[in-house]
Design a protein around this motif. Structure first.
Motif, mmCIF file in Angstrom:
data_model
loop_
_atom_site.group_PDB
_atom_site.id
_atom_site.type_symbol
_atom_site.label_atom_id
_atom_site.label_comp_id
_atom_site.label_asym_id
_atom_site.label_seq_id
_atom_site.Cartn_x
_atom_site.Cartn_y
_atom_site.Cartn_z
ATOM 1 N N TRP A 12 44.846 25.548 37.061
ATOM 2 C CA TRP A 12 44.202 26.288 38.339
ATOM 3 C C TRP A 12 44.036 27.953 37.736
ATOM 4 O O TRP A 12 43.023 28.701 37.483
ATOM 5 C CB TRP A 12 44.916 26.504 39.526
ATOM 6 N N HIS A 13 45.129 28.485 37.361
ATOM 7 C CA HIS A 13 45.288 29.926 36.784
ATOM 8 C C HIS A 13 44.541 30.173 35.495
ATOM 9 O O HIS A 13 43.815 31.299 35.277
ATOM 10 C CB HIS A 13 46.728 30.294 36.638
ATOM 11 N N LYS A 14 44.549 29.373 34.679
ATOM 12 C CA LYS A 14 43.940 29.475 33.285
ATOM 13 C C LYS A 14 42.500 29.516 33.404
ATOM 14 O O LYS A 14 41.660 30.201 32.801
ATOM 15 C CB LYS A 14 44.439 28.348 32.163
ATOM 16 N N ARG A 182 52.874 37.473 20.417
ATOM 17 C CA ARG A 182 52.255 36.605 21.506
ATOM 18 C C ARG A 182 53.133 36.652 22.963
ATOM 19 O O ARG A 182 52.784 36.786 23.667
ATOM 20 C CB ARG A 182 51.910 35.314 21.073
ATOM 21 N N LEU A 183 54.553 36.693 22.639
ATOM 22 C CA LEU A 183 55.457 36.679 23.682
ATOM 23 C C LEU A 183 55.664 37.979 24.534
ATOM 24 O O LEU A 183 55.684 37.899 25.622
ATOM 25 C CB LEU A 183 56.637 36.168 23.311
ATOM 26 N N LEU A 354 45.654 36.295 25.103
ATOM 27 C CA LEU A 354 46.858 35.152 25.098
ATOM 28 C C LEU A 354 46.162 33.679 25.090
ATOM 29 O O LEU A 354 46.633 32.978 24.448
ATOM 30 C CB LEU A 354 47.446 35.096 26.413
ATOM 31 N N TRP A 355 44.877 33.593 25.538
ATOM 32 C CA TRP A 355 44.089 32.444 25.788
ATOM 33 C C TRP A 355 43.735 32.332 24.168
ATOM 34 O O TRP A 355 43.717 30.968 23.687
ATOM 35 C CB TRP A 355 42.796 32.466 26.711
ATOM 36 N N ARG A 360 44.194 29.374 18.697
ATOM 37 C CA ARG A 360 44.332 29.393 17.322
ATOM 38 C C ARG A 360 45.647 28.649 17.024
ATOM 39 O O ARG A 360 45.704 27.956 16.023
ATOM 40 C CB ARG A 360 44.318 30.720 16.970
ATOM 41 N N ALA A 361 46.679 29.047 17.854
ATOM 42 C CA ALA A 361 48.078 28.024 17.407
ATOM 43 C C ALA A 361 47.860 26.512 17.812
ATOM 44 O O ALA A 361 48.447 25.960 16.930
ATOM 45 C CB ALA A 361 49.053 28.618 18.264
#
Length: 375
Positions: A12-14, A182-183, A354-355, A360-361
């Motif tokens: 939902w958040h994404k 990223r973190l 972050l998305w 990519r990761a």
């Protein structure tokens, strides 16, 4: 929180965040100068001071002066700005129900009738305002931005739900600087997001309400305004000369003595009937000055026919618009609103980063899997 439930909230958040992020960035960027629109307009416009002389001209005389500037057109609104003393703004158009794009505006001195000029309706701030409110798409643009606002509210709620369990494992507000980039961005995103939650809820909710302004106007027209003008429903519309505008203003002031006139709408405009002046009164405090109360004046006889408190949904709109832009409490609150706006831009950018980094990761991981030799 169970893993399945957490994943559902995460999705939902994404997805709500992804769908609305670009438009929210757009709204934050265009909204930033609008917080200081009064100050910017004051700098950009040529301001002539309206000096008081012993007695004001009558509104009827002032309206005649405004109409003389545009032959074959008539005044349909008169406005008073609490920050502009001894001045009046007239809206002149070829007919009362003409689109606002057809309006011509004139600012006059109330004491001398001198024309001070016209506010810019095609300048930089006007363009930014249109971009922010409806993207130059009218009502569809407003409603679309309203949907984006609703998605924003869902992303905030889902973010709060996800943040609570995460912070049970770590100190509140931590940013893991010794971890990957990223973190670090994730922790920054989470920290700013939770710190700005209250502000984002206020601005997001009031923004959604503001996008419904045309719907709210329609409800008021079909509801309260129709009830107030019902006795005139089957009468022929007034044509020709109306009763005195000055006397209509005085009648409203006698009816409501603890408020002052803010706007007068002529008969035939969307904010009244074809038989009435609508005199909208505002209060004298910081809060009540944002609210309006209509007094209907028979435009033939000049007598008061009705006055009522606005419905709750209209008052909600009146209070939402200035709150959305931090227009309460002077420049200090505006500065706070601007700072929070900038931080929200950072939250949106970090969320987008972050998305992209996660995608990519995942692609790199999938590539490694496909390259592994078969045993």
């Amino acid at each position: 929180m169970k893993l399945k439930t957490a994943k559902r909230w995460f999705n939902w958040h994404k997805w709500t965040s992804l769908i609305c992020t670009i438009f929210l960035l757009y709204l934050c960027v265009t909204g930033l100068p609008l917080i200081f629109h009064e100050e910017i307009e004051h700098l950009l416009e040529e301001n002539k001071e309206a000096v008081a002389t012993p007695q004001k001209l009558s509104l009827d005389k002032l309206a005649q002066i405004a109409e003389s500037k545009y032959p074959n057109e008539k005044v349909r609104y008169a406005f008073w700005d609490e920050n502009e003393k001894n001045k009046i703004l007239f809206d002149v158009a070829d007919r009362p129900d003409a689109p606002y794009e057809k309006s011509k505006y004139l600012v006059l001195k109330e004491y001398t009738g001198e024309i001070l000029g016209a506010p810019k309706t095609d300048g930089l701030m006007h363009i930014i305002l249109k971009l922010h409110t409806d993207m130059f798409l009218g009502i569809p643009g407003k409603l679309f931005l309203g949907v984006m606002g609703i998605l924003f509210m869902i992303s905030i709620i889902s973010g709060i739900v996800l943040y609570g369990p995460i912070m049970k494992k770590y100190d509140f507000g931590m940013v893991r600087k010794n971890k990957s980039k990223r973190l670090q961005w994730l922790d920054t995103h989470n920290l700013l997001g939770i710190a700005l939650t209250a502000w984002m809820v206020v601005v997001g909710f009031t923004g959604v309400i503001n996008t419904l302004s045309d719907v709210i106007l329609g409800l008021w027209q079909q509801g309260q305004l129709a009830e107030m003008t019902a006795p005139y429903k089957n009468q022929q519309p007034l044509t020709g000369n109306f009763s005195s505008l000055e006397e209509a203003k005085k009648a409203a002031e006698r009816t409501i003595t603890d408020m002052k006139v803010s706007v007068i709408a002529y008969p035939g405009t969307p904010f009244t009937s074809k038989h009435h002046y609508a005199v909208f009164m505002r209060g004298n405090t910081e809060l009540t000055s944002k609210l309006l109360k209509p007094v209907l004046i028979d435009a033939k006889s000049g007598s008061v026919t009705d006055t009522r408190e606005m419905p709750w949904y209209v008052n909600t709109l009146f209070l939402s618009e200035p709150l959305h832009f931090g227009n309460y409490g002077g420049p200090i609150l505006k500065i706070v609103w601007a700072v929070f706006d900038v931080f929200t831009i950072i939250v949106l950018i970090t969320g987008l980063y972050l998305w992209l980094a996660r995608r990519r990761a995942e692609k790199q991981q999938q590539l490694l899997i496909t390259k592994e030799p078969l045993s």
